[in-house]
Design a protein around this motif. Structure first.
Motif, PDB file in Angstrom:
ATOM      1  N   ARG A  87       0.826  -1.209   0.000  1.00  0.00           N
ATOM      2  CA  ARG A  87       0.000   0.000   0.000  1.00  0.00           C
ATOM      3  C   ARG A  87       0.860   1.260   0.000  1.00  0.00           C
ATOM      4  O   ARG A  87       0.428   2.321  -0.458  1.00  0.00           O
ATOM      5  CB  ARG A  87      -0.960   0.010   1.198  1.00  0.00           C
ATOM      6  CG  ARG A  87      -0.282   0.074   2.552  1.00  0.00           C
ATOM      7  CD  ARG A  87      -1.296   0.076   3.681  1.00  0.00           C
ATOM      8  NE  ARG A  87      -0.669  -0.055   4.984  1.00  0.00           N
ATOM      9  CZ  ARG A  87      -0.145   0.938   5.681  1.00  0.00           C
ATOM     10  NH1 ARG A  87      -0.178   2.159   5.184  1.00  0.00           N
ATOM     11  NH2 ARG A  87       0.408   0.728   6.860  1.00  0.00           N
ATOM     12  N   LYS A  90       2.932   1.345  -3.685  1.00  0.00           N
ATOM     13  CA  LYS A  90       2.174   1.712  -4.888  1.00  0.00           C
ATOM     14  C   LYS A  90       2.206   3.219  -5.152  1.00  0.00           C
ATOM     15  O   LYS A  90       1.952   3.645  -6.282  1.00  0.00           O
ATOM     16  CB  LYS A  90       0.729   1.229  -4.786  1.00  0.00           C
ATOM     17  CG  LYS A  90      -0.133   1.932  -3.758  1.00  0.00           C
ATOM     18  CD  LYS A  90      -1.512   1.291  -3.685  1.00  0.00           C
ATOM     19  CE  LYS A  90      -2.378   1.942  -2.622  1.00  0.00           C
ATOM     20  NZ  LYS A  90      -3.662   1.249  -2.438  1.00  0.00           N
ATOM     21  N   ASN A  91       2.543   4.019  -4.131  1.00  0.00           N
ATOM     22  CA  ASN A  91       2.620   5.465  -4.331  1.00  0.00           C
ATOM     23  C   ASN A  91       3.734   5.854  -5.299  1.00  0.00           C
ATOM     24  O   ASN A  91       3.691   6.915  -5.912  1.00  0.00           O
ATOM     25  CB  ASN A  91       2.827   6.178  -2.992  1.00  0.00           C
ATOM     26  CG  ASN A  91       1.633   6.023  -2.066  1.00  0.00           C
ATOM     27  OD1 ASN A  91       0.500   5.930  -2.513  1.00  0.00           O
ATOM     28  ND2 ASN A  91       1.884   5.992  -0.765  1.00  0.00           N
ATOM     29  N   TYR A  99       1.782  -3.242 -10.222  1.00  0.00           N
ATOM     30  CA  TYR A  99       1.033  -3.028  -8.989  1.00  0.00           C
ATOM     31  C   TYR A  99       1.662  -3.960  -7.952  1.00  0.00           C
ATOM     32  O   TYR A  99       1.541  -5.179  -8.049  1.00  0.00           O
ATOM     33  CB  TYR A  99      -0.444  -3.359  -9.166  1.00  0.00           C
ATOM     34  CG  TYR A  99      -1.317  -2.727  -8.096  1.00  0.00           C
ATOM     35  CD1 TYR A  99      -1.195  -3.116  -6.771  1.00  0.00           C
ATOM     36  CD2 TYR A  99      -2.238  -1.737  -8.399  1.00  0.00           C
ATOM     37  CE1 TYR A  99      -1.967  -2.531  -5.774  1.00  0.00           C
ATOM     38  CE2 TYR A  99      -3.017  -1.148  -7.411  1.00  0.00           C
ATOM     39  CZ  TYR A  99      -2.869  -1.549  -6.103  1.00  0.00           C
ATOM     40  OH  TYR A  99      -3.619  -0.964  -5.123  1.00  0.00           O
ATOM     41  N   TYR A 186      -8.196  -2.603  -3.247  1.00  0.00           N
ATOM     42  CA  TYR A 186      -7.442  -2.410  -4.485  1.00  0.00           C
ATOM     43  C   TYR A 186      -6.357  -3.476  -4.629  1.00  0.00           C
ATOM     44  O   TYR A 186      -6.125  -3.998  -5.724  1.00  0.00           O
ATOM     45  CB  TYR A 186      -6.826  -1.009  -4.533  1.00  0.00           C
ATOM     46  CG  TYR A 186      -7.816   0.048  -4.953  1.00  0.00           C
ATOM     47  CD1 TYR A 186      -8.236   0.155  -6.287  1.00  0.00           C
ATOM     48  CD2 TYR A 186      -8.355   0.934  -4.032  1.00  0.00           C
ATOM     49  CE1 TYR A 186      -9.157   1.110  -6.674  1.00  0.00           C
ATOM     50  CE2 TYR A 186      -9.278   1.898  -4.409  1.00  0.00           C
ATOM     51  CZ  TYR A 186      -9.675   1.988  -5.735  1.00  0.00           C
ATOM     52  OH  TYR A 186     -10.592   2.935  -6.128  1.00  0.00           O
ATOM     53  N   HIS A 225      -5.719   5.166  -7.757  1.00  0.00           N
ATOM     54  CA  HIS A 225      -5.594   3.727  -7.537  1.00  0.00           C
ATOM     55  C   HIS A 225      -6.272   2.956  -8.671  1.00  0.00           C
ATOM     56  O   HIS A 225      -5.783   1.895  -9.081  1.00  0.00           O
ATOM     57  CB  HIS A 225      -6.207   3.338  -6.200  1.00  0.00           C
ATOM     58  CG  HIS A 225      -5.508   3.931  -5.015  1.00  0.00           C
ATOM     59  ND1 HIS A 225      -4.224   4.434  -5.082  1.00  0.00           N
ATOM     60  CD2 HIS A 225      -5.909   4.127  -3.729  1.00  0.00           C
ATOM     61  CE1 HIS A 225      -3.869   4.896  -3.906  1.00  0.00           C
ATOM     62  NE2 HIS A 225      -4.874   4.735  -3.064  1.00  0.00           N
TER      63      HIS A 225
END
Length: 405
Positions: A87, A90-91, A99, A186, A225
């Motif tokens: 999480r 992914k930024n 991903y 996601y 996202h």
């Protein structure tokens, strides 16, 4: 001549208003400082009260400083690295075209401590928490695939106490953990698209795919996202023996993504941990950063999430994709794990939404509240909000009975 007179006029005008302007400017900074102080100081006092008199905050702070950090420093010196959460990865993943679905693959990894000591493990070939042997011969046997967050991959207990391990023991079916701490709807979709869909498509055996939800999965849709998820593609390659391995492209990109954006050397990692020890985990930082207030605000905003419509939410998208991936190819299931009453008690609306969505897509729904009483402390970790060893066993037993039914 006219231009000269105009120039002199402007100079006089500027001189005339110079003092009032400076006065106004000075007053602005003074007023702004007074306003900011009048807001921050009362909040600071409330924050100090919350930090000094909250037993939960003190328990977490003491555990981090007296147990976690010394154990983590020892682990780092023995070659372990932090868990790099998808999480957060992914930024920075947009430029990599992937991903992220796990931490660094094949790496000695530091997890967490909630009363059973610091849990560590070696990540598998995908950066998940499985023995690597689990990925061998997948296409030649039946499997149970579990998707979810930290509850799914067994925070913060030894591997032998996790849902995947218990489930394999109870059912006799090979069980793989595709969950990771911090994951949400996601990430669930990314795993379905990039790992499970290509595996299930070529599978000739009976498989079960289960998504395990928790209250903090109740998220709103985010365009950025959605865009990253849209680009997600298969990251698996079949070997000659019916097993699956990650693609070279994914391995190269996930490794570079982590090393470019996070500390991975002994020196860098130790420096970050020590900084946390002396500052970020101190009561002073907790008070000054208004942590108690931010925590309560976060929970208050969480209450608003009960008004998120189930239609077209990331959670519904996950369940809908599960139904498509499993259509006539595998047996899907949705599970909801309740939170301890002392942590996040307002879960009923989200749980009912998940049940409604599951029914809509004709997927069996399991409410783990059948075996996990949120008011019984023994179901939860001694020093945290995850399940206890016994709690994980109860959930695995419930799922296994539904699979056998």
């Amino acid at each position: 001549m006219k231009s000269l007179r105009f120039k002199i006029y402007l100079q006089n005008l500027t001189a005339k208003f110079k003092i009032p302007f400076l006065y106004m400017q000075k007053n602005f900074y003074t007023n702004f400082t007074l306003l900011a102080s009048s807001i921050y100081i009362p909040l600071l006092l409330i924050s100090a009260f919350g930090s000094l008199f909250s037993s939960n905050a003190k328990m977490l702070r003491d555990r981090k400083n007296n147990e976690d950090i010394p154990a983590i420093l020892s682990a780092v010196n023995n070659g372990y690295l932090p868990l790099y959460f998808p999480r957060k990865l992914k930024n920075n993943a947009k430029n990599k075209g992937i991903y992220p679905i796990g931490t660094l693959p094949n790496t000695k990894t530091i997890y967490c401590n909630e009363g059973y000591g610091l849990i560590t493990y070696k990540s598998d070939i995908f950066g998940l928490r499985n023995p690597n042997d689990k990925w061998k011969n997948i296409n030649n046997r039946s499997n149970i695939y579990l998707i979810g967050d930290s509850f799914t991959d067994g925070a913060c207990v030894p591997y032998e106490s996790t849902i995947p391990h218990h489930l394999q023991t109870f059912t006799g079916i090979s069980t793989l953990n595709l969950g990771m701490a911090g994951n949400g709807p996601y990430e669930y979709q990314a795993i379905l698209k990039s790992i499970l869909s290509p595996i299930i498509k070529v599978s000739t055996t009976k498989n079960h795919v289960i998504i395990i939800f928790y209250l903090n999965d109740n998220k709103r849709k985010k365009t950025k996202h959605d865009k990253l998820l849209k680009e997600a593609k298969s990251i698996v390659t079949m070997d000659n023996n019916g097993g699956f391995i990650p693609s070279e492209d994914y391995l190269l990109k996930i490794k570079s993504l982590i090393k470019e954006n996070h500390p991975t050397s002994l020196k860098e990692t130790t420096s970050v941990i020590n900084n946390n020890k002396y500052w970020r985990n101190s009561i002073y930082y907790e008070i000054i950063s208004l942590y108690p207030i931010r925590l309560r605000l976060s929970r208050a905003l969480g209450l608003l999430n009960k008004h998120i419509k189930s239609e077209n939410s990331p959670s519904e998208d996950s369940i809908e994709l599960l139904s498509k991936v499993c259509y006539q190819k595998c047996s899907p299931m949705v599970v909801f794990i309740p939170s301890a009453s002392t942590w996040k008690p307002t879960e009923a609306p989200y749980k009912e939404n998940l049940k409604t969505i599951s029914t809509k897509f004709k997927i069996p729904f399991i409410d783990a509240s059948e075996v996990i009483n949120k008011n019984i402390n023994a179901n939860y970790a001694p020093k945290g909000g995850h399940l206890s060893k016994e709690g994980y066993r109860k959930v695995a037993d419930l799922i296994s009975r539904r699979i056998k039914h």
